[in-house]
Design a protein around this motif. Structure first.
Motif, PDB file in Angstrom:
ATOM      1  N   LEU A 134    -133.508 -30.781   5.984  1.00 16.40           N
ATOM      2  CA  LEU A 134    -132.206 -29.925   6.163  1.00 16.40           C
ATOM      3  C   LEU A 134    -131.323 -30.476   7.201  1.00 16.40           C
ATOM      4  CD1 LEU A 134    -133.711 -26.491   5.725  1.00 16.40           C
ATOM      5  CD2 LEU A 134    -132.017 -27.423   4.101  1.00 16.40           C
ATOM      6  N   ALA A 135    -130.126 -30.786   6.989  1.00 19.65           N
ATOM      7  CA  ALA A 135    -128.927 -31.186   7.853  1.00 19.65           C
ATOM      8  C   ALA A 135    -129.395 -32.286   8.556  1.00 19.65           C
ATOM      9  CB  ALA A 135    -128.621 -29.820   8.637  1.00 19.65           C
ATOM     10  N   GLN A 136    -129.365 -33.351   8.044  1.00 17.31           N
ATOM     11  CA  GLN A 136    -129.911 -34.719   8.786  1.00 17.31           C
ATOM     12  C   GLN A 136    -128.841 -35.010   9.980  1.00 17.31           C
ATOM     13  OE1 GLN A 136    -129.521 -34.749   5.344  1.00 17.31           O
ATOM     14  NE2 GLN A 136    -131.403 -35.014   4.427  1.00 17.31           N
ATOM     15  N   GLU A 137    -127.657 -35.028   9.545  1.00 19.05           N
ATOM     16  CA  GLU A 137    -126.696 -35.294  10.443  1.00 19.05           C
ATOM     17  C   GLU A 137    -126.668 -34.389  11.679  1.00 19.05           C
ATOM     18  OE1 GLU A 137    -122.375 -37.506  10.390  1.00 19.05           O
ATOM     19  OE2 GLU A 137    -122.336 -35.371   9.349  1.00 19.05           O
ATOM     20  N   PHE A 138    -126.545 -33.008  11.464  1.00 23.42           N
ATOM     21  CA  PHE A 138    -126.518 -32.036  12.444  1.00 23.42           C
ATOM     22  C   PHE A 138    -127.784 -32.352  13.489  1.00 23.42           C
ATOM     23  CE2 PHE A 138    -125.246 -27.825  13.693  1.00 23.42           C
ATOM     24  CZ  PHE A 138    -126.160 -27.446  14.534  1.00 23.42           C
ATOM     25  N   GLY A 139    -128.917 -32.520  12.772  1.00 21.89           N
ATOM     26  CA  GLY A 139    -130.146 -32.494  13.849  1.00 21.89           C
ATOM     27  C   GLY A 139    -130.128 -33.826  14.599  1.00 21.89           C
ATOM     28  N   ALA A 167    -133.171 -18.679   3.583  1.00 24.34           N
ATOM     29  CA  ALA A 167    -131.832 -19.621   3.496  1.00 24.34           C
ATOM     30  C   ALA A 167    -132.050 -20.967   3.307  1.00 24.34           C
ATOM     31  CB  ALA A 167    -130.918 -19.240   4.760  1.00 24.34           C
ATOM     32  N   ASP A 168    -132.986 -21.343   3.982  1.00 24.50           N
ATOM     33  CA  ASP A 168    -133.476 -22.753   4.137  1.00 24.50           C
ATOM     34  C   ASP A 168    -133.991 -23.224   2.554  1.00 24.50           C
ATOM     35  OD1 ASP A 168    -132.755 -23.282   6.859  1.00 24.50           O
ATOM     36  OD2 ASP A 168    -134.932 -23.402   7.509  1.00 24.50           O
ATOM     37  N   LEU A 169    -134.838 -22.192   2.169  1.00 21.86           N
ATOM     38  CA  LEU A 169    -135.306 -22.530   0.689  1.00 21.86           C
ATOM     39  C   LEU A 169    -134.091 -22.634  -0.214  1.00 21.86           C
ATOM     40  CD1 LEU A 169    -138.623 -20.215   0.814  1.00 21.86           C
ATOM     41  CD2 LEU A 169    -138.674 -22.553   0.718  1.00 21.86           C
ATOM     42  N   VAL A 170    -133.186 -21.906  -0.217  1.00 21.56           N
ATOM     43  CA  VAL A 170    -132.155 -22.183  -1.132  1.00 21.56           C
ATOM     44  C   VAL A 170    -131.360 -23.237  -0.979  1.00 21.56           C
ATOM     45  CG1 VAL A 170    -129.740 -20.963  -1.931  1.00 21.56           C
ATOM     46  CG2 VAL A 170    -131.792 -19.234  -1.557  1.00 21.56           C
ATOM     47  N   ALA A 222    -123.165 -22.737  13.389  1.00 19.21           N
ATOM     48  CA  ALA A 222    -122.284 -21.997  12.456  1.00 19.21           C
ATOM     49  C   ALA A 222    -123.331 -20.785  12.040  1.00 19.21           C
ATOM     50  CB  ALA A 222    -122.491 -23.002  11.130  1.00 19.21           C
ATOM     51  N   TYR A 223    -122.575 -19.845  11.532  1.00 14.70           N
ATOM     52  CA  TYR A 223    -123.428 -18.651  11.445  1.00 14.70           C
ATOM     53  C   TYR A 223    -122.619 -17.587  10.538  1.00 14.70           C
ATOM     54  CZ  TYR A 223    -120.190 -16.408  15.078  1.00 14.70           C
ATOM     55  OH  TYR A 223    -119.347 -16.045  15.827  1.00 14.70           O
ATOM     56  N   TYR A 224    -123.390 -16.454  10.059  1.00 16.75           N
ATOM     57  CA  TYR A 224    -122.678 -15.576   9.235  1.00 16.75           C
ATOM     58  C   TYR A 224    -122.238 -14.339   9.976  1.00 16.75           C
ATOM     59  CZ  TYR A 224    -123.238 -11.141   6.565  1.00 16.75           C
ATOM     60  OH  TYR A 224    -122.764  -9.841   5.924  1.00 16.75           O
ATOM     61  N   SER A 225    -121.420 -13.922   9.945  1.00 18.55           N
ATOM     62  CA  SER A 225    -121.017 -12.687  10.865  1.00 18.55           C
ATOM     63  C   SER A 225    -120.844 -11.343   9.991  1.00 18.55           C
ATOM     64  CB  SER A 225    -119.543 -12.752  11.268  1.00 18.55           C
ATOM     65  OG  SER A 225    -119.139 -11.625  11.899  1.00 18.55           O
ATOM     66  N   PRO A 226    -121.916 -10.520  10.143  1.00 20.52           N
ATOM     67  CA  PRO A 226    -122.062  -9.374   9.365  1.00 20.52           C
ATOM     68  C   PRO A 226    -121.062  -8.240   9.747  1.00 20.52           C
ATOM     69  CG  PRO A 226    -124.198  -9.632  10.329  1.00 20.52           C
ATOM     70  CD  PRO A 226    -123.355 -10.552  10.948  1.00 20.52           C
ATOM     71  N   ALA A 227    -120.511  -8.304  11.104  1.00 22.68           N
ATOM     72  CA  ALA A 227    -119.265  -7.500  11.462  1.00 22.68           C
ATOM     73  C   ALA A 227    -118.041  -7.812  10.956  1.00 22.68           C
ATOM     74  CB  ALA A 227    -119.045  -7.462  12.979  1.00 22.68           C
ATOM     75  N   LYS A 228    -117.700  -9.248  10.895  1.00 24.58           N
ATOM     76  CA  LYS A 228    -116.541  -9.760  10.331  1.00 24.58           C
ATOM     77  C   LYS A 228    -116.730  -9.990   8.569  1.00 24.58           C
ATOM     78  CE  LYS A 228    -115.079 -12.157  14.405  1.00 24.58           C
ATOM     79  NZ  LYS A 228    -116.392 -11.932  15.270  1.00 24.58           N
ATOM     80  N   LYS A 229    -117.683 -10.119   8.056  1.00 25.72           N
ATOM     81  CA  LYS A 229    -117.911 -10.296   6.753  1.00 25.72           C
ATOM     82  C   LYS A 229    -117.512 -11.836   6.580  1.00 25.72           C
ATOM     83  CE  LYS A 229    -119.961  -6.397   5.765  1.00 25.72           C
ATOM     84  NZ  LYS A 229    -119.866  -5.841   7.054  1.00 25.72           N
ATOM     85  N   LEU A 285    -119.363 -29.659   6.425  1.00 23.90           N
ATOM     86  CA  LEU A 285    -119.295 -30.998   5.633  1.00 23.90           C
ATOM     87  C   LEU A 285    -121.030 -31.105   5.265  1.00 23.90           C
ATOM     88  CD1 LEU A 285    -116.740 -33.490   6.633  1.00 23.90           C
ATOM     89  CD2 LEU A 285    -116.565 -31.703   5.029  1.00 23.90           C
ATOM     90  N   SER A 286    -121.888 -30.251   5.983  1.00 25.42           N
ATOM     91  CA  SER A 286    -123.298 -30.473   5.489  1.00 25.42           C
ATOM     92  C   SER A 286    -123.426 -29.591   4.470  1.00 25.42           C
ATOM     93  CB  SER A 286    -124.081 -29.955   6.795  1.00 25.42           C
ATOM     94  OG  SER A 286    -125.323 -30.023   6.394  1.00 25.42           O
ATOM     95  N   HIS A 287    -123.974 -29.957   3.268  1.00 21.88           N
ATOM     96  CA  HIS A 287    -124.147 -29.121   1.966  1.00 21.88           C
ATOM     97  C   HIS A 287    -125.262 -28.106   2.470  1.00 21.88           C
ATOM     98  CE1 HIS A 287    -125.386 -28.246  -1.878  1.00 21.88           C
ATOM     99  NE2 HIS A 287    -124.305 -28.983  -2.382  1.00 21.88           N
ATOM    100  N   ASP A 288    -126.097 -28.451   3.103  1.00 23.87           N
ATOM    101  CA  ASP A 288    -127.378 -27.672   3.477  1.00 23.87           C
ATOM    102  C   ASP A 288    -126.901 -26.420   4.534  1.00 23.87           C
ATOM    103  OD1 ASP A 288    -129.011 -29.422   2.488  1.00 23.87           O
ATOM    104  OD2 ASP A 288    -129.545 -30.549   4.045  1.00 23.87           O
ATOM    105  N   VAL A 289    -125.834 -26.701   5.290  1.00 24.71           N
ATOM    106  CA  VAL A 289    -125.499 -25.804   6.481  1.00 24.71           C
ATOM    107  C   VAL A 289    -124.784 -24.743   5.517  1.00 24.71           C
ATOM    108  CG1 VAL A 289    -124.209 -25.188   8.244  1.00 24.71           C
ATOM    109  CG2 VAL A 289    -125.694 -27.126   8.340  1.00 24.71           C
ATOM    110  N   VAL A 290    -123.846 -25.297   4.854  1.00 24.56           N
ATOM    111  CA  VAL A 290    -122.923 -24.220   3.820  1.00 24.56           C
ATOM    112  C   VAL A 290    -123.894 -23.323   2.850  1.00 24.56           C
ATOM    113  CG1 VAL A 290    -121.089 -24.103   2.328  1.00 24.56           C
ATOM    114  CG2 VAL A 290    -120.855 -25.818   4.180  1.00 24.56           C
ATOM    115  N   ALA A 291    -124.898 -23.913   2.281  1.00 26.92           N
ATOM    116  CA  ALA A 291    -125.685 -23.008   1.497  1.00 26.92           C
ATOM    117  C   ALA A 291    -126.349 -22.146   2.271  1.00 26.92           C
ATOM    118  CB  ALA A 291    -126.378 -23.982   0.640  1.00 26.92           C
ATOM    119  N   HIS A 292    -126.813 -22.674   3.361  1.00 25.81           N
ATOM    120  CA  HIS A 292    -127.663 -21.829   4.104  1.00 25.81           C
ATOM    121  C   HIS A 292    -127.061 -20.505   4.494  1.00 25.81           C
ATOM    122  CE1 HIS A 292    -130.804 -21.209   7.531  1.00 25.81           C
ATOM    123  NE2 HIS A 292    -129.944 -20.688   8.138  1.00 25.81           N
TER     124      HIS A 292
END
Length: 649
Positions: A255-260, A220-223, A149-156, A183-190
């Motif tokens: 952070l992101a227990q199920e993902f890990g 992003a992890d701290l938030v 999962a990632y933020y795309s600066p090019a696509k905003k 569906l991971s609260h942590d990933v979305v907030a990150h």
């Protein structure tokens, strides 16, 4: 049109952590939370609101999922859809609720509207630059069929993936079961935090030193971590389970227990306090003053900053709750065996929530006190201390002391200070001649308020905010160039002199009136509004100016570019070296209060960046990480590659 006033909040259900916690008996009861989201009157199906546009296209399955309508009376009556792994509309609802909550955290801390990074491009002539307001961040819940999962600066945009879990391990992850990162609260907030941080500091995505990308990841992890403490039931549950010891293994620090687990790890994707040892048991992570010397990968390095900040939080929590424990134990401070009394759990949870909320605001407010380029962990410590001292002169609860102590334990030190005392860590005010030069260029308090202060209130239209901010940037640029004010630029660590090194980018806009003048870019002009514990409102003007200089790995070629004997310097350059300053001005007096920057003529820093880029990255990665040389040549997707290459836990 309703005859009744709109409610202040829209209540939406979501997972507190991730879907896997709902299938465990000990956490199922706390994993469903109802998030009070700011009410948006014009919210349309998607959801599509003022800040976000959820677009549920699944390219791998060639599907377009029906958008959820959160204004449906049936959904309003039951706080939205019930959490569900297999319902795309719930995925849309949760991603909207968590992202909007994260946005609101930033706006509360900074006292202004949040803006996404502007779209930037050049016209057909290759010279005229355009800045485009980006109203909504696009959010794709099912964009990728991969563990990413990632933020795309090019696509905003935020792009979330889904993937089958790895073969089962001793933690009981379902082999082949689908894991949705949305569906991971942590990933979305990150990921939302990445986008918000890019909107404030777009050069923080360019790794000019080992800390820059690591800072993006750590922040992003701290938030995401501190948002765990806003769920009362989950907080009380974890405090009861750990018997009030937040330094022990806890969902709150993970952070992101199920993902890990699904990606093949032994536990959470990252843990602020510890992790599994060779025997699979969780062990606390002890402060290591040499950790940064070994950590080069951004996630590994960022984990050191997270550990330092979260370690300070645990210390503050223990200090704030010691009195409660003494009262509950008749003065011994030693808790008896068995479950803690409910009243004590509630009191401890209240203190934990307050400490987490205050530290999160400190972390966010400090962004206005960071240099605009080439940030380091040590500079972030100085930003934390200065921003908090500005608002709360009396550190009664020891937040600043705890941060300094924890950063020192982890070997994080700022450059250029003689001690770690609070006074030594504060950013400096411009010296007499520097302050006078800046005031001559920008004017007195009345002129600054009239020319440079955009209307940026929490109720102001965001596009109007963006337009006003861009106009203010142009006005600051004109004010500095009107002389041109060479001394004011030099006070900021920059230069406007025609005889400046030839490797510094020149201005095409001012070429007719100021031949061969270096280009000066005003990144931002924004207010910083803060409410002190006394109720007093503090407002500063934050102005951010930067310049770029073209760098070469070969010292002879660098010398030729600096001397002006090289043609087509920009096209031949190996990397971009940036300098800049963050200037905070008191709007009541017009006095420059802090000057935080990196000089364009700092050849020692240029050499450090040269060695770092040359030694750390292979040629294939240089184009991804080094950033754009021009608006016509945007950088690729740094966060896509960064997250794809994240180390397994």
């Amino acid at each position: 049109m309703s005859n009744y006033p709109a409610p202040p909040r829209r209540r939406l259900r979501a997972f507190a952590f991730d879907p896997g916690r709902s299938t465990r008996l000990d956490t199922a009861a706390i994993n469903e939370v109802t998030i009070p989201v700011r009410w948006e009157t014009d919210l349309s199906p998607g959801p599509v609101g003022e800040y976000l546009e959820v677009v549920d296209v699944d390219p791998a399955s060639n599907r377009l999922y029906r958008p959820v309508d959160l204004n449906d009376p049936h959904l309003l009556a039951q706080d939205g859809l019930a959490p569900s792994l297999g319902t795309p509309q719930f995925h849309q609802q949760m991603i909207y609720a968590v992202a909007m909550t994260t946005i609101e955290r930033f706006e509360e801390a900074l006292g202004r509207r949040a803006l996404w990074a502007a779209g930037r491009y050049v016209g057909a002539d290759g010279r005229t630059k355009y800045v485009e307001f980006v109203q909504r961040l696009r959010v794709y819940p099912h964009a990728l069929r991969e563990a990413n999962a990632y933020y795309s600066p090019a696509k905003k945009a935020l792009l979330f993936g889904y993937f089958p879990a790895a073969p089962a391990r001793r933690d009981g992850a379902l082999p082949g079961g689908l894991v949705f990162t949305c569906l991971s609260h942590d990933v979305v907030a990150h990921e939302t935090t990445h986008a918000l941080l890019d909107g404030m500091h777009r050069r923080f995505a360019e790794p000019s030193n080992p800390d820059v990308l690591a800072f993006h990841e750590a922040f992003a992890d701290l938030v995401a971590l501190f948002q765990h403490f806003s769920f009362p039931e989950a907080l009380r549950h974890q405090i009861a389970r750990t018997r009030g010891d937040l330094g022990a293994e806890s969902l709150l620090a993970q952070l992101a227990q199920e993902f890990g687990r699904a990606a093949g790890g032994h536990g959470a994707l990252r843990d602020a306090l510890g992790g599994p040892s060779d025997d699979g048991r969780w062990r606390p992570r002890r402060p290591d003053p040499h950790a940064l010397e070994r950590a080069l990968e951004p996630h590994d390095r960022g984990s050191v900053l997270v550990a330092a900040v979260f370690g300070a939080f645990v210390a503050i929590y223990r200090e704030r709750t010691a009195r409660l424990v003494r009262i509950a134990t008749g003065g011994s401070g030693i808790l008896p065996e068995g479950a803690l009394p409910h009243d004590l759990v509630d009191a401890l949870a209240d203190q934990a929530a307050k400490a987490a909320s205050h530290l999160l605001r400190m972390c966010i407010r400090a962004l206005d006190y960071c240099p605009p380029v080439d940030v380091t962990f040590g500079e972030y410590l100085r930003a934390l201390i200065t921003a908090d001292r500005d608002l709360v002169p009396d550190d009664a609860h020891g937040y600043r002391v705890a941060l300094v102590e924890s950063f020192r334990a982890w070997g994080i030190y700022p450059d250029g200070v003689r001690s770690l005392s609070e006074e030594a860590l504060l950013w400096r005010a411009p010296r007499g001649e520097e302050a006078d030069a800046i005031r001559r260029a920008l004017g007195d308090a009345e002129a600054i308020r009239e020319r440079f202060v955009p209307d940026w209130g929490l109720r102001t239209d965001r596009e109007a905010v963006s337009d006003a901010a861009n106009e203010a940037c142009e006005e600051v640029n004109k004010a500095l160039m009107s002389g041109p004010h060479y001394d004011a630029a030099e006070a900021l660590g920059l230069t406007l002199r025609p005889d400046a090194p030839g490797s510094i980018s020149r201005s095409s806009y001012w070429s007719r009136t100021h031949p061969n003048s270096p280009a000066l870019e005003i990144h931002a002009v924004r207010p910083a509004r803060r409410v002190a514990p006394s109720g007093e409102i503090h407002t500063d003007l934050v102005a951010v100016a930067t310049q770029r200089r073209f760098g070469f790995f070969d010292s002879d070629r660098q010398a030729a570019a600096d001397a002006g004997t090289m043609k087509d310097v920009e096209e031949q350059a190996d990397f971009v070296f940036r300098a800049g300053a963050t200037l905070l001005i008191d709007l009541a007096t017009g006095r420059p209060r802090y000057l935080i920057g990196k000089r364009i003529d700092d050849d020692a820093r240029l050499d450090r960046q040269r060695r770092y880029l040359r030694d750390r990255f292979n040629p294939a990665l240089q184009g991804v990480y080094f950033g754009a040389r021009s608006a016509a040549d945007p950088a690729p997707e740094p966060f896509a590659l960064l997250h794809r290459a994240a180390p397994s836990p």
